[in-house]
Design an enzyme around this catalytic site. Structure first.
Site, PDB file in Angstrom:
ATOM      1  N   LYS A 270       0.939  -0.686  -0.104  1.00 57.36           N
ATOM      2  CA  LYS A 270       0.031   0.024  -0.461  1.00 57.36           C
ATOM      3  C   LYS A 270       0.951   1.376   0.110  1.00 57.36           C
ATOM      4  O   LYS A 270       1.625   1.185   0.692  1.00 57.36           O
ATOM      5  CB  LYS A 270      -0.939   0.212   1.596  1.00 57.36           C
ATOM      6  CG  LYS A 270      -1.324   1.226   1.109  1.00 57.36           C
ATOM      7  CD  LYS A 270      -2.503   1.015   2.646  1.00 57.36           C
ATOM      8  CE  LYS A 270      -3.577   2.041   3.400  1.00 57.36           C
ATOM      9  NZ  LYS A 270      -4.148   2.243   4.350  1.00 57.36           N
ATOM     10  N   ASP A 275      -2.513  10.083   4.013  1.00 58.75           N
ATOM     11  CA  ASP A 275      -3.977   9.693   4.510  1.00 58.75           C
ATOM     12  C   ASP A 275      -4.814  10.522   5.085  1.00 58.75           C
ATOM     13  O   ASP A 275      -5.225  10.489   6.356  1.00 58.75           O
ATOM     14  CB  ASP A 275      -4.015   7.942   4.750  1.00 58.75           C
ATOM     15  CG  ASP A 275      -5.360   7.638   5.067  1.00 58.75           C
ATOM     16  OD1 ASP A 275      -6.480   8.536   4.195  1.00 58.75           O
ATOM     17  OD2 ASP A 275      -5.887   6.979   6.072  1.00 58.75           O
ATOM     18  N   LYS A 282     -10.136  12.293   8.892  1.00 63.35           N
ATOM     19  CA  LYS A 282      -9.856  11.996   9.669  1.00 63.35           C
ATOM     20  C   LYS A 282      -9.578  12.755  10.752  1.00 63.35           C
ATOM     21  O   LYS A 282      -9.819  14.241  10.461  1.00 63.35           O
ATOM     22  CB  LYS A 282      -8.520  11.831   9.575  1.00 63.35           C
ATOM     23  CG  LYS A 282      -8.457  10.148   8.824  1.00 63.35           C
ATOM     24  CD  LYS A 282      -6.734   9.776   9.038  1.00 63.35           C
ATOM     25  CE  LYS A 282      -6.469   7.759   8.283  1.00 63.35           C
ATOM     26  NZ  LYS A 282      -7.482   7.120   9.106  1.00 63.35           N
ATOM     27  N   ASP A 293       1.698   6.259   5.444  1.00 63.63           N
ATOM     28  CA  ASP A 293       0.347   5.396   5.546  1.00 63.63           C
ATOM     29  C   ASP A 293       1.544   4.755   4.023  1.00 63.63           C
ATOM     30  O   ASP A 293       0.090   4.117   3.182  1.00 63.63           O
ATOM     31  CB  ASP A 293      -0.627   6.001   5.155  1.00 63.63           C
ATOM     32  CG  ASP A 293      -2.352   5.282   4.757  1.00 63.63           C
ATOM     33  OD1 ASP A 293      -1.695   4.154   6.074  1.00 63.63           O
ATOM     34  OD2 ASP A 293      -3.321   5.322   4.828  1.00 63.63           O
ATOM     35  N   ASP A 352     -12.302   6.688   3.918  1.00 60.19           N
ATOM     36  CA  ASP A 352     -10.937   6.447   4.812  1.00 60.19           C
ATOM     37  C   ASP A 352     -10.762   5.047   3.991  1.00 60.19           C
ATOM     38  O   ASP A 352      -9.221   4.480   4.949  1.00 60.19           O
ATOM     39  CB  ASP A 352     -11.106   6.433   6.391  1.00 60.19           C
ATOM     40  CG  ASP A 352     -10.315   7.154   6.687  1.00 60.19           C
ATOM     41  OD1 ASP A 352      -9.429   6.856   6.350  1.00 60.19           O
ATOM     42  OD2 ASP A 352     -10.065   7.200   7.718  1.00 60.19           O
ATOM     43  N   GLU A 354     -10.012   3.419   2.439  1.00 60.50           N
ATOM     44  CA  GLU A 354      -8.941   3.209   1.300  1.00 60.50           C
ATOM     45  C   GLU A 354      -7.857   2.098   0.824  1.00 60.50           C
ATOM     46  O   GLU A 354      -7.495   2.355  -0.267  1.00 60.50           O
ATOM     47  CB  GLU A 354      -8.954   4.797   0.668  1.00 60.50           C
ATOM     48  CG  GLU A 354      -7.122   4.817   0.926  1.00 60.50           C
ATOM     49  CD  GLU A 354      -7.140   5.272   2.943  1.00 60.50           C
ATOM     50  OE1 GLU A 354      -8.058   4.823   3.901  1.00 60.50           O
ATOM     51  OE2 GLU A 354      -5.924   4.716   3.108  1.00 60.50           O
ATOM     52  N   ARG A 356      -7.917  -1.057   1.240  1.00 61.58           N
ATOM     53  CA  ARG A 356      -8.040  -1.896   0.532  1.00 61.58           C
ATOM     54  C   ARG A 356      -8.153  -1.405  -0.787  1.00 61.58           C
ATOM     55  O   ARG A 356      -8.752  -2.713  -1.580  1.00 61.58           O
ATOM     56  CB  ARG A 356      -8.828  -2.880   1.363  1.00 61.58           C
ATOM     57  CG  ARG A 356     -11.102  -1.858   1.353  1.00 61.58           C
ATOM     58  CD  ARG A 356     -11.314  -2.145   2.548  1.00 61.58           C
ATOM     59  NE  ARG A 356     -10.482  -1.531   3.676  1.00 61.58           N
ATOM     60  CZ  ARG A 356     -11.269  -1.968   4.692  1.00 61.58           C
ATOM     61  NH1 ARG A 356     -12.412  -2.622   5.268  1.00 61.58           N
ATOM     62  NH2 ARG A 356     -10.651  -0.944   6.088  1.00 61.58           N
TER      63      ARG A 356
HETATM   64  N1  BES Z   1      -4.734   4.012   7.373  1.00 56.70           N
HETATM   65  C1  BES Z   1      -5.478   3.594   7.987  1.00 56.70           C
HETATM   66  C2  BES Z   1      -5.081   2.523   9.228  1.00 56.70           C
HETATM   67  C3  BES Z   1      -4.143   3.004   9.685  1.00 56.70           C
HETATM   68  C4  BES Z   1      -4.485   4.063  10.736  1.00 56.70           C
HETATM   69  C5  BES Z   1      -3.135   3.101   9.868  1.00 56.70           C
HETATM   70  C6  BES Z   1      -4.290   4.592  11.946  1.00 56.70           C
HETATM   71  C7  BES Z   1      -1.548   3.453  10.896  1.00 56.70           C
HETATM   72  C8  BES Z   1      -2.411   3.992  11.981  1.00 56.70           C
HETATM   73  C9  BES Z   1      -6.758   3.637   6.666  1.00 56.70           C
HETATM   74  O1  BES Z   1      -6.433   4.000   5.983  1.00 56.70           O
HETATM   75  C10 BES Z   1      -8.097   3.786   7.871  1.00 56.70           C
HETATM   76  O2  BES Z   1      -8.139   4.444   8.215  1.00 56.70           O
HETATM   77  N2  BES Z   1      -8.510   2.771   7.812  1.00 56.70           N
HETATM   78  C11 BES Z   1      -9.695   2.790   8.786  1.00 56.70           C
HETATM   79  C12 BES Z   1     -11.154   2.201   8.236  1.00 56.70           C
HETATM   80  C13 BES Z   1     -12.126   1.882   8.384  1.00 56.70           C
HETATM   81  C14 BES Z   1     -12.291   3.014   8.040  1.00 56.70           C
HETATM   82  C15 BES Z   1     -12.938   0.982   8.404  1.00 56.70           C
HETATM   83  C16 BES Z   1      -9.637   2.265  10.223  1.00 56.70           C
HETATM   84  O3  BES Z   1      -9.057   1.603  10.541  1.00 56.70           O
HETATM   85  O4  BES Z   1     -10.120   3.648  11.116  1.00 56.70           O
HETATM   86 ZN    ZN Z   2      -4.314   4.308   4.857  1.00 56.03          ZN
HETATM   87 MN    MN Z   3      -7.561   5.210   5.600  1.00 55.51          MN
END
Ligand code: BES
Ligand code: ZN
Ligand code: MN
Length: 515
Positions: A270, A275, A282, A293, A352, A354, A356
């Site tokens: 990825k 992000d 966020k 990210d 968010d 994104e 996947r």
């Molecule tokens: N990049 C984030 C995940 C992340 C969070 C990485 C904290 C490192 C530290 C990812 O893109 C994300 O935002 N995931 C969301 C998914 C949710 C919206 C289903 C998450 O984990 O909150």
């Molecule tokens: Zn992310």
């Molecule tokens: Mn995200």
């Protein structure tokens, strides 16, 4: 840093300080420590008897040897606790080396001798020691102009008394390549979003390809459109920075192309260079961390950089889909439906989620290029750090043998992976009312439903997924490593490739004998 090896006696090593591994509850009146004690004029014994150092991992004691007495050329000695002798392996040697150089650098030592006291393979000891030292010396303070760490270790001598010089040299060279590649990944992960856009990341990929000899293809937006990569493009839509997909190929010497049905390993990472969450934006607290990210992608580049130099006998493909995730008037909105490269339709519930989406198209593209085994890595979910903290990387997939091999490869280099289940029941959580699937599965089992989403694009291949969101960044320094980007999984994957290479070589040998 100048890296040297020596098979000579520790007393003869011409450095400012020697760092010596000390096992848990070791006594100073027998074996190697007895010799060390004699060379120190009895100081080692007095430190151990006073229980100043008990040999626990990460403990250190620093001694100045008398300039006229003592029997060693080095006039300073650092004792480094390494824990139980029975548990002392390559991973511990690496941590010993990291802790040693960090402690000695802070005391302004420029020339360091490392005495890891590893009884096994000398090349492996030298490799782990150099790797650990190189990783230990990395600092994330690239943009600091005041109060910067100005001290540096300029010369490193790894000591393996009585070992073969050639083994030590070969090991040290591998260790340098591995350590520098881990730091390459850390450096990329550490860069602010403004200095690590998809375009810049692709330039870095191009640089390693040119420097070390890899084939590279960078897909731009037009090519992505031709390929029908609607999932990846839907994430890029909100950004002013154009997306890139880096495709790096390593072919062993003499090999032209992948034959039909041949085993072909692909690493997919990825590469979200920042992000924000997109329209599902966020909260601002800690959002600055979302510069990392793209660590999964940086991990792929770090591994490919090392592979190009280590030249294993198996072909390897690296795929890095890269874009920013930004809100704007053009951005994808919650509720939008997008079409992935495979034709599957996806309802984007939360912009968010994104990672996947871009991995879906990248895994599909790796398959199109012939990959039969795919390992993807991503800072994919916050949920994985709730479950496993910063200790274990989350591991899921469809091929138990592949998963076991990753766990074992990690164990040997000191990186931990913990498998989470991926039963088909979880897939129900990502069914959409309007499209084939949706990109979030609700509050429950967030790391698993994220993997279940990628699994939809990994049919017909052997696949494993590493969720490095919790392990790619260290909030605190360790004795053997600075805080910040950890470079997690680079070493594991390189060890995985080495083990696969050893098996390929053995099979070839057996084949040759059969004829
Ligand atoms: N990049 C984030 C995940 C992340 C969070 C990485 C904290 C490192 C530290 C990812 O893109 C994300 O935002 N995931 C969301 C998914 C949710 C919206 C289903 C998450 O984990 O909150
Ligand atoms: Zn992310
Ligand atoms: Mn995200």
């Amino acid at each position: 840093m100048d890296i040297q090896t020596s098979s000579g006696r520790f007393t003869e090593i011409d450095v400012q300080a020697l760092a010596v591994a000390v096992f848990k509850d070791e006594a100073a009146d027998e074996g190697f420590l007895k010799e060390l004690d004699a060379a120190s004029g009895g100081l080692v014994r007095s430190v151990l008897e006073a229980e100043e150092l008990k040999g626990k991992e990460g403990e250190t004691a620093y001694l100045h040897l008398s300039p006229n007495g003592g029997g060693a050329k080095a006039k300073r000695l650092l004792l480094v606790g390494v824990g139980e002798r029975a548990d002392y392996r390559a991973a511990q040697v690496s941590q010993f080396a990291g802790a040693a150089v960090r402690a000695l650098r802070s005391r302004n030592v420029k020339a360091v001798g490392l005495v890891p006291r590893f009884e096994g393979d000398a090349a492996e000891a030298a490799s782990s020691a150099v790797e650990g030292a190189v990783i230990g010396l990395f600092e994330p303070d690239k943009y600091r102009t005041i109060d910067k760490e100005e001290r540096s270790v300029e010369r490193l001598v790894v000591v393996g008394e009585g070992a073969g010089e050639e083994d030590l040299r070969r090991g040290a060279e591998r260790g340098r390549v591995v350590g520098e590649s881990v730091n390459f990944t850390r450096d990329l992960a550490n860069e602010p979003g403004a200095y690590m856009t998809p375009t810049i990341m692709a330039e870095r990929a191009q640089e390693i390809a040119n420097q070390f000899g890899l084939e590279i293809d960078v897909l731009d937006q037009a090519r992505m459109e031709q390929e029908g990569m609607g999932a990846l493009l839907s994430v890029a839509r909100g950004s002013d920075q154009p997306p890139k997909m880096m495709v790096l190929t390593y072919m062993p010497e003499g090999k032209e192309k992948i034959e039909d049905g041949e085993d072909y390993l692909a690493l997919v990472g990825k590469g979200i260079t920042f992000d924000t969450g997109g329209i599902s934006i966020k909260p601002s607290e800690n959002m600055e961390l979302m510069k990392y990210d793209m660590t999964g992608g940086a991990t792929v580049l770090g591994v490919m950089r090392a592979v190009a130099q280590l030249k294993p006998p198996i072909p390897i493909l690296g795929v890095v889909p890269s874009t920013e995730n930004m809100p704007s008037g053009k951005a994808t909105k919650p509720g939008d439906v997008v079409r992935a490269m495979t034709g599957k339709t996806i309802e984007v519930i939360n912009t968010d989620a994104e990672g996947r989406l871009i991995l879906a198209d990248a895994v599909s593209y790796a398959k199109k290029l012939g990959a039969t085994r795919v390992i993807d890595m991503a800072t994919l979910t916050g949920a994985v750090s709730i479950a496993l903290g910063d200790v274990n990387t989350g591991l899921l997939g469809t091929d138990q043998e592949l998963i076991n091999e990753i766990i074992e490869s990690g164990h040997e280099v000191g990186e931990k992976f913990w498998q989470l289940p991926l039963d088909k029941e979880y897939t129900k959580q990502i069914k959409s009312d309007i499209a084939d699937i949706k990109n979030v599965g609700g509050r429950k089992a967030g790391t698993i439903t994220a993997a279940a989403f990628i699994k939809e694009f990994a049919d017909g291949i052997s696949w494993a997924h590493l969720d490095i969101a919790g392990t790619a960044w260290g909030d605190e320094a360790k004795p053997f490593r600075a805080k910040g980007p950890t470079g997690v999984a680079v070493r594991t994957l390189l060890n995985f490739i080495r083990r696969a290479s050893d098996r390929a070589d053995a099979a070839k040998e057996a084949d040759g004998k059969g004829k």
